[in-house]
Design a protein around this motif. Structure first.
Motif, PDB file in Angstrom:
ATOM      1  N   ALA A 159      -7.047  56.172  41.391  1.00 58.51           N
ATOM      2  CA  ALA A 159      -6.832  57.587  42.770  1.00 58.51           C
ATOM      3  C   ALA A 159      -5.556  58.381  43.239  1.00 58.51           C
ATOM      4  O   ALA A 159      -5.656  59.240  42.727  1.00 58.51           O
ATOM      5  N   THR A 160      -4.864  57.095  43.866  1.00 63.56           N
ATOM      6  CA  THR A 160      -3.443  57.103  43.954  1.00 63.56           C
ATOM      7  C   THR A 160      -2.924  56.470  42.437  1.00 63.56           C
ATOM      8  O   THR A 160      -2.815  54.771  42.720  1.00 63.56           O
ATOM      9  N   PRO A 161      -2.398  56.521  41.450  1.00 59.32           N
ATOM     10  CA  PRO A 161      -1.653  55.632  40.335  1.00 59.32           C
ATOM     11  C   PRO A 161      -0.826  55.335  40.917  1.00 59.32           C
ATOM     12  O   PRO A 161      -0.283  55.729  41.990  1.00 59.32           O
ATOM     13  N   LYS A 162      -0.699  54.151  40.282  1.00 55.52           N
ATOM     14  CA  LYS A 162       0.320  52.919  40.442  1.00 55.52           C
ATOM     15  C   LYS A 162       0.983  52.135  39.566  1.00 55.52           C
ATOM     16  O   LYS A 162      -0.088  52.096  39.062  1.00 55.52           O
ATOM     17  N   VAL A 175     -13.717  46.309  14.453  1.00 59.87           N
ATOM     18  CA  VAL A 175     -13.543  46.385  16.329  1.00 59.87           C
ATOM     19  C   VAL A 175     -12.959  45.001  16.192  1.00 59.87           C
ATOM     20  O   VAL A 175     -12.975  43.661  15.174  1.00 59.87           O
ATOM     21  N   ALA A 176     -11.755  44.512  17.502  1.00 58.09           N
ATOM     22  CA  ALA A 176     -11.407  43.167  18.117  1.00 58.09           C
ATOM     23  C   ALA A 176     -11.027  43.645  19.318  1.00 58.09           C
ATOM     24  O   ALA A 176     -11.342  44.205  20.666  1.00 58.09           O
ATOM     25  N   THR A 177     -10.986  42.040  20.076  1.00 56.62           N
ATOM     26  CA  THR A 177     -10.849  41.992  21.263  1.00 56.62           C
ATOM     27  C   THR A 177      -9.753  41.578  21.326  1.00 56.62           C
ATOM     28  O   THR A 177      -9.354  41.288  20.576  1.00 56.62           O
ATOM     29  N   TYR A 178      -9.100  42.158  22.970  1.00 57.73           N
ATOM     30  CA  TYR A 178      -7.610  41.714  23.066  1.00 57.73           C
ATOM     31  C   TYR A 178      -7.909  40.997  24.463  1.00 57.73           C
ATOM     32  O   TYR A 178      -8.326  41.614  25.590  1.00 57.73           O
ATOM     33  N   SER A 179      -6.812  40.086  24.948  1.00 62.64           N
ATOM     34  CA  SER A 179      -6.560  39.352  26.216  1.00 62.64           C
ATOM     35  C   SER A 179      -5.590  39.795  26.427  1.00 62.64           C
ATOM     36  O   SER A 179      -4.126  38.843  25.240  1.00 62.64           O
ATOM     37  N   VAL A 180      -4.468  40.716  27.363  1.00 59.55           N
ATOM     38  CA  VAL A 180      -3.308  40.195  27.747  1.00 59.55           C
ATOM     39  C   VAL A 180      -2.809  39.675  29.159  1.00 59.55           C
ATOM     40  O   VAL A 180      -3.555  40.132  29.354  1.00 59.55           O
ATOM     41  N   LEU A 181      -2.462  38.785  28.480  1.00 58.56           N
ATOM     42  CA  LEU A 181      -1.046  38.216  30.200  1.00 58.56           C
ATOM     43  C   LEU A 181       0.173  38.519  30.538  1.00 58.56           C
ATOM     44  O   LEU A 181       0.796  38.236  29.727  1.00 58.56           O
ATOM     45  N   VAL A 182       0.749  39.710  31.307  1.00 52.95           N
ATOM     46  CA  VAL A 182       1.663  40.035  31.868  1.00 52.95           C
ATOM     47  C   VAL A 182       2.091  39.708  33.559  1.00 52.95           C
ATOM     48  O   VAL A 182       1.018  39.633  34.052  1.00 52.95           O
ATOM     49  N   THR A 183       3.277  39.273  33.396  1.00 54.77           N
ATOM     50  CA  THR A 183       3.457  39.160  35.073  1.00 54.77           C
ATOM     51  C   THR A 183       4.629  39.727  35.859  1.00 54.77           C
ATOM     52  O   THR A 183       5.587  39.858  35.388  1.00 54.77           O
ATOM     53  N   ALA A 184       4.550  40.659  37.008  1.00 57.41           N
ATOM     54  CA  ALA A 184       5.168  41.159  37.979  1.00 57.41           C
ATOM     55  C   ALA A 184       5.983  40.366  38.578  1.00 57.41           C
ATOM     56  O   ALA A 184       5.581  39.723  39.666  1.00 57.41           O
ATOM     57  N   ALA A 185       6.520  40.371  38.810  1.00 56.64           N
ATOM     58  CA  ALA A 185       8.257  39.644  39.318  1.00 56.64           C
ATOM     59  C   ALA A 185       8.017  39.940  41.070  1.00 56.64           C
ATOM     60  O   ALA A 185       7.462  38.853  41.868  1.00 56.64           O
ATOM     61  N   ASP A 186       7.975  41.515  41.012  1.00 58.31           N
ATOM     62  CA  ASP A 186       7.479  42.240  42.387  1.00 58.31           C
ATOM     63  C   ASP A 186       6.163  42.800  42.092  1.00 58.31           C
ATOM     64  O   ASP A 186       5.659  42.937  41.448  1.00 58.31           O
ATOM     65  N   PRO A 187       5.883  41.683  43.496  1.00 61.67           N
ATOM     66  CA  PRO A 187       4.329  42.171  44.320  1.00 61.67           C
ATOM     67  C   PRO A 187       3.600  43.256  44.056  1.00 61.67           C
ATOM     68  O   PRO A 187       2.534  43.580  44.059  1.00 61.67           O
ATOM     69  N   ARG A 188       4.831  43.713  44.223  1.00 62.09           N
ATOM     70  CA  ARG A 188       4.323  45.587  44.795  1.00 62.09           C
ATOM     71  C   ARG A 188       3.863  46.197  43.649  1.00 62.09           C
ATOM     72  O   ARG A 188       4.165  45.951  42.554  1.00 62.09           O
ATOM     73  N   ARG A 189       2.871  47.149  44.120  1.00 50.59           N
ATOM     74  CA  ARG A 189       2.346  48.359  43.253  1.00 50.59           C
ATOM     75  C   ARG A 189       2.545  49.379  43.967  1.00 50.59           C
ATOM     76  O   ARG A 189       2.769  50.014  45.038  1.00 50.59           O
ATOM     77  N   TYR A 190       3.888  50.161  43.109  1.00 52.20           N
ATOM     78  CA  TYR A 190       4.265  51.480  43.566  1.00 52.20           C
ATOM     79  C   TYR A 190       3.784  52.842  43.115  1.00 52.20           C
ATOM     80  O   TYR A 190       3.539  52.528  42.402  1.00 52.20           O
ATOM     81  N   SER A 191       3.325  53.958  43.580  1.00 56.61           N
ATOM     82  CA  SER A 191       3.444  54.820  43.424  1.00 56.61           C
ATOM     83  C   SER A 191       4.163  55.148  42.067  1.00 56.61           C
ATOM     84  O   SER A 191       5.868  55.123  41.537  1.00 56.61           O
ATOM     85  N   THR A 192       3.492  55.562  41.144  1.00 55.33           N
ATOM     86  CA  THR A 192       4.037  56.551  40.345  1.00 55.33           C
ATOM     87  C   THR A 192       5.606  57.594  40.083  1.00 55.33           C
ATOM     88  O   THR A 192       5.905  58.206  39.027  1.00 55.33           O
ATOM     89  N   THR A 199      17.343  56.791  46.422  1.00 54.22           N
ATOM     90  CA  THR A 199      15.843  57.264  45.939  1.00 54.22           C
ATOM     91  C   THR A 199      14.820  55.874  46.497  1.00 54.22           C
ATOM     92  O   THR A 199      15.106  54.255  46.644  1.00 54.22           O
ATOM     93  N   TRP A 200      13.633  56.021  46.149  1.00 54.39           N
ATOM     94  CA  TRP A 200      12.325  55.162  46.668  1.00 54.39           C
ATOM     95  C   TRP A 200      11.263  55.648  46.192  1.00 54.39           C
ATOM     96  O   TRP A 200      10.820  56.903  45.299  1.00 54.39           O
ATOM     97  N   ARG A 201       9.873  54.487  45.776  1.00 48.77           N
ATOM     98  CA  ARG A 201       8.596  54.553  45.957  1.00 48.77           C
ATOM     99  C   ARG A 201       7.931  54.136  47.002  1.00 48.77           C
ATOM    100  O   ARG A 201       8.749  52.997  47.256  1.00 48.77           O
ATOM    101  N   SER A 202       6.684  54.987  47.357  1.00 49.17           N
ATOM    102  CA  SER A 202       5.921  54.047  48.366  1.00 49.17           C
ATOM    103  C   SER A 202       5.106  53.019  47.648  1.00 49.17           C
ATOM    104  O   SER A 202       4.814  52.865  46.624  1.00 49.17           O
TER     105      SER A 202
END
Length: 289
Positions: free
Chosen positions: A106-109, A128-145, A283-286
């Protein structure tokens, strides 16, 4: 089943780099997104030391760790060639360098991520195929777009006493404060990037908090015309003209200023000498936990 290119699928949607998950791409490949594990909460770093001869423990300060995120789903393509091409896109999207992951809530992050595990893809049929992708965010914050920004010059005084004077005297000087109001609508503190453009003599940036607290960034050198000083309050870096570190000339007496959750901070631009060309940009993001 044939899908209409450019349409959205039911359920969650996310974008990894330029790859839209939860939608049908321009080739008619349907990307179903079934799971975004780890988007809800990052890990925590904490220590508990048992109390000697007493109940309970002594608790350390708790910090958030990095945020591993696993994206899982199914790909349906018109044919085998399209399916192979789609999986190649997936391998490329899970990059080894910084990549933006956006989850369309609802609020994109968004978060900045890198691939941190093997990309798993398994063919179910030739379409048809299934997928699984592992990524990591070093900064744990989820930011506003939405990237917010503000710009100000140095404080200026207009009006006031002009000689010769006639009685009665009226004092009408007005000070235009060189301030930027940075508001954070999220649930976690955010850390702006501050950019100072010269010419300016020994600039100071003061963060003014609602409770009266002041945190200052004091730069001891002058900036010439054309100089740009970039202060990253998250990385704790001070870079002149995009390449040269000037961190040793920056004094941070009370800690690096941030914008607290659901609050705002006024960033004030100061110098001992006024110059109308000097500018401060923030400059900043919520940010959300």
């Amino acid at each position: 089943m044939a899908y209409i290119p450019g349409t959205d699928m039911d359920g969650r949607q996310a974008t990894l780099g330029t790859l839209r998950l939860g939608a049908v791409d321009s080739s008619g490949v349907a990307w179903f997104l079934q799971g975004v594990e780890g988007w809800d909460s990052p890990e925590v770093r904490a220590e508990l030391q048992d109390r000697e001869a007493d109940h309970g423990s002594w608790a350390s300060t708790v910090y958030l760790g990095s945020r591993p995120i696993t994206l899982t789903g199914t790909v349906e393509a018109p044919d085998r060639a399209s399916l192979d091409g789609a999986l190649d896109q997936l391998y490329a999207a899970a990059a080894l360098t910084d990549t933006t992951l956006t989850v369309w809530e609802a609020t994109p992050k968004q978060a900045t991520v890198r691939r941190s595990g093997k990309v798993l893809a398994q063919y179910v049929t030739d379409r048809v195929a299934t997928y699984s992708v592992l990524v990591t965010a070093a900064d744990p914050r989820r930011y506003s777009t939405t990237l917010q920004s503000g710009t100000t010059g140095l404080p200026a005084t207009t009006g006031g006493l002009t000689f010769p004077v006639a009685f009665p005297i009226t004092f009408s000087a007005t000070t235009v404060s060189g301030q930027i109001n940075a508001a954070n609508s999220g649930s976690m503190d955010t850390r702006p990037v501050l950019t100072i453009a010269g010419p300016v003599v020994a600039p100071v940036v003061s963060a003014l908090y609602a409770d009266g607290t002041v945190r200052q960034l004091i730069y001891s050198l002058d900036l010439a015309s054309g100089d740009v000083l970039t202060i990253d309050t998250d990385a704790h870096t001070v870079i002149l003209n995009g390449s040269t570190s000037r961190r040793r000339f920056m004094t941070v007496p009370s800690g690096w200023p941030t914008v607290p959750a659901a609050s705002s901070v006024n960033y004030q631009f100061q110098s001992g000498t006024y110059n109308a060309l000097a500018m401060l940009t923030a400059t900043w993001r919520s940010a959300w936990m």
